[in-house]
Write a protein that holds these residues in place. Structure first.
Motif, PDB file in Angstrom:
ATOM      1  N   THR A 253      36.792  30.876  41.383  1.00 26.91           N
ATOM      2  CA  THR A 253      37.177  32.248  41.728  1.00 26.91           C
ATOM      3  C   THR A 253      38.524  32.512  41.084  1.00 26.91           C
ATOM      4  OG1 THR A 253      36.004  32.165  43.828  1.00 26.91           O
ATOM      5  CG2 THR A 253      37.660  33.889  43.595  1.00 26.91           C
ATOM      6  N   GLY A 254      38.612  33.630  40.348  1.00 29.84           N
ATOM      7  CA  GLY A 254      39.873  33.968  39.695  1.00 29.84           C
ATOM      8  C   GLY A 254      39.657  35.050  38.657  1.00 29.84           C
ATOM      9  N   SER A 255      40.472  35.032  37.624  1.00 24.30           N
ATOM     10  CA  SER A 255      40.435  36.131  36.661  1.00 24.30           C
ATOM     11  C   SER A 255      39.221  36.029  35.734  1.00 24.30           C
ATOM     12  CB  SER A 255      41.717  36.133  35.824  1.00 24.30           C
ATOM     13  OG  SER A 255      41.749  34.990  35.010  1.00 24.30           O
ATOM     14  N   VAL A 256      38.868  37.151  35.133  1.00 16.57           N
ATOM     15  CA  VAL A 256      37.762  37.190  34.179  1.00 16.57           C
ATOM     16  C   VAL A 256      38.083  36.265  33.000  1.00 16.57           C
ATOM     17  CG1 VAL A 256      36.497  38.669  32.579  1.00 16.57           C
ATOM     18  CG2 VAL A 256      37.088  39.532  34.847  1.00 16.57           C
TER      19      VAL A 256
ATOM     20  N   GLN B  60      42.256  47.228  33.185  1.00 16.19           N
ATOM     21  CA  GLN B  60      42.389  45.876  33.756  1.00 16.19           C
ATOM     22  C   GLN B  60      42.730  45.969  35.232  1.00 16.19           C
ATOM     23  OE1 GLN B  60      45.319  43.430  31.773  1.00 16.19           O
ATOM     24  NE2 GLN B  60      44.451  43.945  29.793  1.00 16.19           N
ATOM     25  N   GLU B  61      42.286  44.972  35.958  1.00 14.31           N
ATOM     26  CA  GLU B  61      42.533  44.918  37.396  1.00 14.31           C
ATOM     27  C   GLU B  61      44.034  44.742  37.663  1.00 14.31           C
ATOM     28  OE1 GLU B  61      40.332  42.144  40.585  1.00 14.31           O
ATOM     29  OE2 GLU B  61      41.122  41.071  38.872  1.00 14.31           O
TER      30      GLU B  61
ATOM     31  N   GLY C 209      30.819  32.001  39.021  1.00 14.11           N
ATOM     32  CA  GLY C 209      32.117  32.633  38.800  1.00 14.11           C
ATOM     33  C   GLY C 209      32.258  33.904  39.627  1.00 14.11           C
ATOM     34  N   GLU C 210      33.260  33.900  40.500  1.00 12.76           N
ATOM     35  CA  GLU C 210      33.607  35.125  41.243  1.00 12.76           C
ATOM     36  C   GLU C 210      34.862  35.652  40.574  1.00 12.76           C
ATOM     37  OE1 GLU C 210      31.758  36.445  43.368  1.00 12.76           O
ATOM     38  OE2 GLU C 210      30.429  34.778  43.839  1.00 12.76           O
ATOM     39  N   LEU C 211      34.695  36.656  39.716  1.00 13.68           N
ATOM     40  CA  LEU C 211      35.812  37.034  38.846  1.00 13.68           C
ATOM     41  C   LEU C 211      36.377  38.388  39.265  1.00 13.68           C
ATOM     42  CD1 LEU C 211      34.163  35.669  35.592  1.00 13.68           C
ATOM     43  CD2 LEU C 211      35.458  34.450  37.338  1.00 13.68           C
ATOM     44  N   GLY C 212      37.123  38.987  38.389  1.00 12.27           N
ATOM     45  CA  GLY C 212      37.837  40.203  38.780  1.00 12.27           C
ATOM     46  C   GLY C 212      36.948  41.432  38.839  1.00 12.27           C
ATOM     47  N   GLY C 213      37.475  42.474  39.423  1.00 15.07           N
ATOM     48  CA  GLY C 213      36.761  43.744  39.480  1.00 15.07           C
ATOM     49  C   GLY C 213      37.699  44.885  39.125  1.00 15.07           C
ATOM     50  N   HIS C 214      37.214  46.091  39.300  1.00 14.71           N
ATOM     51  CA  HIS C 214      38.065  47.275  39.116  1.00 14.71           C
ATOM     52  C   HIS C 214      37.393  48.385  39.907  1.00 14.71           C
ATOM     53  CE1 HIS C 214      40.797  50.099  37.249  1.00 14.71           C
ATOM     54  NE2 HIS C 214      41.378  49.106  36.589  1.00 14.71           N
ATOM     55  N   ALA C 215      37.380  48.210  41.225  1.00 17.09           N
ATOM     56  CA  ALA C 215      36.468  48.997  42.065  1.00 17.09           C
ATOM     57  C   ALA C 215      36.790  50.493  42.088  1.00 17.09           C
ATOM     58  CB  ALA C 215      36.474  48.456  43.482  1.00 17.09           C
ATOM     59  N   PRO C 216      35.779  51.321  41.797  1.00 20.91           N
ATOM     60  CA  PRO C 216      35.924  52.768  41.936  1.00 20.91           C
ATOM     61  C   PRO C 216      35.592  53.205  43.365  1.00 20.91           C
ATOM     62  CG  PRO C 216      33.785  52.240  40.997  1.00 20.91           C
ATOM     63  CD  PRO C 216      34.479  50.932  41.254  1.00 20.91           C
ATOM     64  N   VAL C 217      36.178  54.327  43.749  1.00 18.39           N
ATOM     65  CA  VAL C 217      35.819  54.973  45.022  1.00 18.39           C
ATOM     66  C   VAL C 217      35.506  56.432  44.684  1.00 18.39           C
ATOM     67  CG1 VAL C 217      36.565  55.567  47.361  1.00 18.39           C
ATOM     68  CG2 VAL C 217      37.525  53.554  46.223  1.00 18.39           C
TER      69      VAL C 217
ATOM     70  N   TYR D 200      33.228  45.823  34.291  1.00 21.30           N
ATOM     71  CA  TYR D 200      33.273  45.068  35.547  1.00 21.30           C
ATOM     72  C   TYR D 200      32.299  45.682  36.542  1.00 21.30           C
ATOM     73  CZ  TYR D 200      37.790  44.259  33.339  1.00 21.30           C
ATOM     74  OH  TYR D 200      38.762  43.990  32.431  1.00 21.30           O
ATOM     75  N   GLY D 201      31.924  44.922  37.543  1.00 20.31           N
ATOM     76  CA  GLY D 201      31.020  45.461  38.566  1.00 20.31           C
ATOM     77  C   GLY D 201      31.013  44.584  39.807  1.00 20.31           C
ATOM     78  N   LEU D 202      32.171  44.536  40.486  1.00 21.02           N
ATOM     79  CA  LEU D 202      32.220  43.718  41.706  1.00 21.02           C
ATOM     80  C   LEU D 202      31.973  44.624  42.912  1.00 21.02           C
ATOM     81  CD1 LEU D 202      32.651  40.800  42.544  1.00 21.02           C
ATOM     82  CD2 LEU D 202      35.070  41.275  42.829  1.00 21.02           C
ATOM     83  N   GLY D 203      33.003  45.374  43.338  1.00 21.05           N
ATOM     84  CA  GLY D 203      32.823  46.328  44.441  1.00 21.05           C
ATOM     85  C   GLY D 203      32.802  47.742  43.895  1.00 21.05           C
ATOM     86  N   ALA D 204      32.086  48.626  44.594  1.00 22.07           N
ATOM     87  CA  ALA D 204      32.129  50.069  44.288  1.00 22.07           C
ATOM     88  C   ALA D 204      31.895  50.789  45.606  1.00 22.07           C
ATOM     89  CB  ALA D 204      31.067  50.444  43.263  1.00 22.07           C
TER      90      ALA D 204
END
Ligand SMILES: NC(=O)C1=CN([C@@H]2O[C@H](COP(=O)(O)OP(=O)(O)OC[C@H]3O[C@@H](n4cnc5c(N)ncnc54)[C@H](O)[C@@H]3O)[C@@H](O)[C@H]2O)C=CC1
Ligand SMILES: O=Cc1ccc(S(=O)(=O)O)cc1
Length: 480
Positions: free
Chosen positions: A228-231, A381-382, A250-258, A408-412
């Motif tokens: 777990t860490g950066s892309v 970038q996150e 790999g649990e990597l970075g995101g850039h979550a939109p709201v 990226y596509g972690l949380g949205a």
């Protein structure tokens, strides 16, 4: 509050004297050194990997029920010691004590869930297509010794995810927590060992991150890598694992939109958004970053957001009045400043914050930026810190396109009162976890993982366990 004496767990021994030297652990709220961390040398890393090889044989030989009971005992210990562990977590990481306490109890829940899942690692019986076959089965077996690398933002939760699933599946582990926050992980490891995990099945090492990961990934005893860490680092470790065809999560970075829809309950959406944005000072991989707001309500949203951000009480996490703690280490402050300066240089508006707080500790002001150009660093970038970006939109189609525009596509997330819109957004947003009208997408029972460059594989939930297994088919024919 007391911080424990730090030790590594190698080949069944807790070691305070190691060959790799020492490194200071710093309280990010005060910048005071609170402990010295022993670092492993190469021979000790080899010992840890060989120990995991032996530990795997012992641990996978236990029944699923036995493993479950041992892990549940560990969860009970973690719960019983939650206050102490949370205090250590706040001392080394900085987050408010209440957040640390929630994190530790949630970690115990993760261990409990995976412990129970160990008993449900079912296979299948498949009808044979030819005569003379007694049985044809598909089963899951533990993948083997795991090298696990966890970062400093969730010093309990992220080790708990990896240790719980790996051990539940029957794997042994060499874990390397972040050198900034080793104390919490050490207390978790102790809870697992005290509960009955064989000493060789659980090793904990620290050192130079690149040297440790490179050594362990190349070591023939290690069968799987979980990071777990950066892309950027995830890509490096994934490539290295792939060279040996070793399994990799790999649990990597995101850039979550709201996406705040026109029909959303604004006060509710604002309250949830602010809590999610500034939780753990924004150092959360699924933290909301880009807020897309209808143009006609943009002023209303921005004003309220800025007012609430300015009102946050910053301080030492051990002070109950603190709402937002410091960043975890000094490099984060420099990085925040680069994000802000770059956005402003490119024409974004700085609505509040944007500077280091002039006091001891790694404090950065809650920061709100508006109208950031697509090429600014904060939009690509996150930021991994207390920076929110507010962007106006005209149509929902445009907002969805912008939300999905990054690799990226972690949380949205989205806020709407309309059920049809909720389903449309749930379908269209490209992310592993989508939250409509809430941010609580990380739950022990639910798989957590990213799409696109945000990762590969999932942790937690039933899916999390499967990533620590291999599929085997077994066909048994009539003897003659
Ligand atoms: N997905 C997540 O939960 C996390 C993501 N990050 C991302 O990383 C960025 C940089 O974080 P920093 O701490 O400033 O820098 P960093 O990249 O040096 O460290 C991030 C984490 O990765 C580990 N790491 C770094 N290089 C490694 C290697 N070669 N092998 C194994 N582990 C390695 C470090 O020990 C640390 O725990 C953040 O801006 C954020 O985007 C950081 C921490 C957690
Ligand atoms: O950094 C990822 C991460 C870790 C923990 C959580 S939660 O505390 O379970 O919400 C969320 C994201």
């Amino acid at each position: 509050m007391d911080y424990p004496e730090l030790a590594l767990h190698i080949a069944g021994q807790w070691r305070t004297q190691t060959a790799g030297g020492r490194r200071a652990v710093v309280n990010p709220a005060t910048e005071e050194v609170i402990a010295q961390l022993p670092l492993a040398g190469r021979d000790e890393l080899a010992e840890a990997a060989e120990s995991a090889r032996r530990g795997f044989v012992q641990w996978r030989g236990k029944s699923a029920l036995e493993r479950c009971n041992i892990l549940r005992t560990a969860a009970q210990t973690i719960r019983a010691q939650a206050k102490t562990i949370a205090q250590v977590l706040t001392l080394e990481q900085g987050k408010p004590l209440a957040e640390s306490l929630r994190e530790v109890t949630l970690s115990a829940d993760i261990v409990d869930f995976q412990a129970e899942e160990a008993k449900r690692l079912y296979g299948r019986l498949v009808p044979p297509r030819v005569e003379g076959i007694l049985s044809q089965s598909v089963m899951r077996q533990p993948v083997g010794p795991v090298a696990a690398f966890t970062p400093w933002n969730f010093p309990a939760n992220l080790p708990a995810r990896k240790l719980a699933s790996a051990l539940a599946a029957g794997c042994s582990v060499v874990i390397k927590p972040a050198e900034e926050t080793p104390g919490t992980c050490m207390l978790l490891v102790r809870a697992f060992l005290d509960a009955g995990v064989p000493p060789d099945a659980l090793n904990m090492v620290c050192g130079d991150p690149a040297e440790v990961s490179s050594f362990l990934i190349d070591h023939p005893a290690i069968a799987k890598v979980s990071f777990t860490g950066s892309v950027a680092v995830g890509k490096l470790l994934g490539e290295q694992a792939a060279r040996h065809v070793k399994r990799f999560t790999g649990e990597l970075g995101g850039h979550a939109p709201v996406i705040v829809c026109d029909d959303a309950d604004f006060p509710f959406a604002l309250k949830q958004s602010l809590a999610a944005k500034f939780r753990n000072a924004g150092q959360v991989c699924a933290s909301p970053i880009r807020f897309y707001v209808p143009r006609r309500r943009f002023g209303e949203w921005s004003e309220a957001f800025v007012q609430a951000a300015r009102a946050l009480r910053l301080g030492d996490g051990s002070d109950p009045a603190t709402q937002m703690g410091p960043l975890a280490h000094a490099r984060r402050i420099e990085d925040m400043q680069r994000f802000v300066d770059d956005a402003v240089e490119r024409g974004a508006q700085l609505l509040c914050g944007g500077h280091r707080v002039q006091r001891p500790g790694y404090f950065f002001e809650p920061t709100v930026i508006a109208n950031a150009p697509a090429d600014s660093r904060v939009m690509r970038q996150e930021p991994f810190g207390p920076i929110a970006v507010l962007q106006p939109y005209d149509t929902l189609d445009e907002a969805i396109a912008q939300a999905n525009a990054l690799p990226y596509g972690l949380g949205a997330y989205a806020f709407t009162r309309d059920l049809q819109t909720a389903h449309r957004l749930g379908d269209a947003l490209e992310a592993g976890m989508v939250g409509i009208n809430h941010f609580g997408v990380s739950q022990p029972e639910m798989p957590f993982g990213g799409w696109k460059e945000s990762g590969i594989g999932q942790e937690m939930g039933a899916e999390g366990l499967l990533h620590y297994t291999e599929v085997k088919t077994l066909t048994v024919g009539v003897p003659s």
